[in-house]
Design an enzyme around this catalytic site. Structure first.
Site, PDB file in Angstrom:
ATOM      1  CE  LYS A 122      78.936  23.736  66.568  1.00  0.00           C
ATOM      2  NZ  LYS A 122      78.850  22.929  67.794  1.00  0.00           N
ATOM      3  NE  ARG A 126      83.888  27.202  71.636  1.00  0.00           N
ATOM      4  CZ  ARG A 126      84.203  26.930  70.366  1.00  0.00           C
ATOM      5  NH1 ARG A 126      83.235  26.683  69.485  1.00  0.00           N
ATOM      6  NH2 ARG A 126      85.469  26.882  69.963  1.00  0.00           N
TER       7      ARG A 126
END
Length: 275
Positions: free
Chosen positions: A216, A250
């Site tokens: 991210k 995840r």
């Protein structure tokens, strides 16, 4: 005396069947490619496969249920026949979740925290699947415009507690509920880091925790280079989350994260059978 070392978290491998996901959009849009990618993630160490047909990157455009189903259902059906790993459907649409459960999914991963579709709570309650609800301020289109909190940890915990209570009231046991603080979803760098540094406090909610930090933007901010490869940074944060007892991570790069966590566990315990 040294603190006990938590067990390694389960790795949820990301299978994006989308043309526009922020990191791997378009790579696995073909069902066969997506299935082969998922099976490779299993070989690499994934314990769960998360199949999604709609991007939730900042600014992403919505996809209708028919198109989303067209993307994900063939993948889920083939995986249900090819692997014993639990299959998760990453969707906020009740009709897609229902069809995915019929096709073989046993986990519903809803980034809207069951707010995107009023029927989702009933779909989950009427099944025996597990459900992951995530915190997000705003929508994928708006979430990064100007996120604000008075106390990000307290507000995220209160939100997740409310979702947990709604699920329990609908007949879903705590054991079936996973809670996700939504790293990168309606949060600045400072918000993300505050949540990560205090992630262990979320265990007070009494459910398994899932964190999706992989690749991210905030990792690029930490590195000082948005074009940098974020694999090592993803693995570094994964070690912190594992040490904090987070049960599910995840991730895209399952092999790299799995190897880092395994090496950390072996070094900490001083024996090869530590994992």
């Amino acid at each position: 005396m040294a603190a006990p070392i938590p067990r390694l978290p389960d790795l949820m491998g990301i299978v994006n069947v989308t043309p526009d996901s922020f990191s791997d959009g378009g790579l696995y849009l073909d069902a066969e490619q997506a299935v082969q990618h998922a099976l490779q993630l299993e070989t690499d160490g994934a314990a769960i496969l998360d199949v999604g047909g709609e991007s939730t990157r900042p600014g992403a455009k919505p996809v209708d249920a028919q198109e989303e189903s067209r993307r994900v259902l063939p993948v889920i059906r083939q995986l249900a026949e090819s692997t014993r790993l639990p299959i998760s459907i990453d969707t906020s649409k009740a009709s897609v979740a229902r069809a995915a459960i019929t096709a073989g999914a046993t986990i519903v991963n809803d980034v809207t925290g069951l707010t995107g579709d009023p029927e989702m709570l009933r779909v989950v309650a009427d099944s025996d699947c597990r459900v992951c609800v995530m915190h997000m301020q705003g929508t994928p289109r708006t979430m990064q415009e100007e996120p604000r909190y008075s106390n990000v940890v307290a507000e995220v915990m209160a939100y997740l507690a409310g979702k947990r209570d709604a699920l329990v009231a609908a007949g879903v046991s705590n054991e079936r509920i996973w809670l996700d603080p939504g790293i990168g979803f309606g949060k600045t760098l400072e918000h993300n880091l505050e949540l990560l540094s205090r992630i262990a406090e979320l265990h007070a909610l009494g459910c398994k925790l899932l964190v999706g930090h992989s690749r991210k933007k905030f990792l690029g901010q930490i590195l000082g280079d948005q074009d940098a490869d974020r694999t090592a940074a993803t693995a570094g944060v994964a070690v912190h989350l594992a040490d904090a007892g987070v049960q599910v991570l995840r991730v895209h790069d399952v092999l790299a994260v799995s190897e880092v966590l395994r090496a950390r566990q072996i070094a900490a315990r001083g024996r090869l059978d530590a994992c």
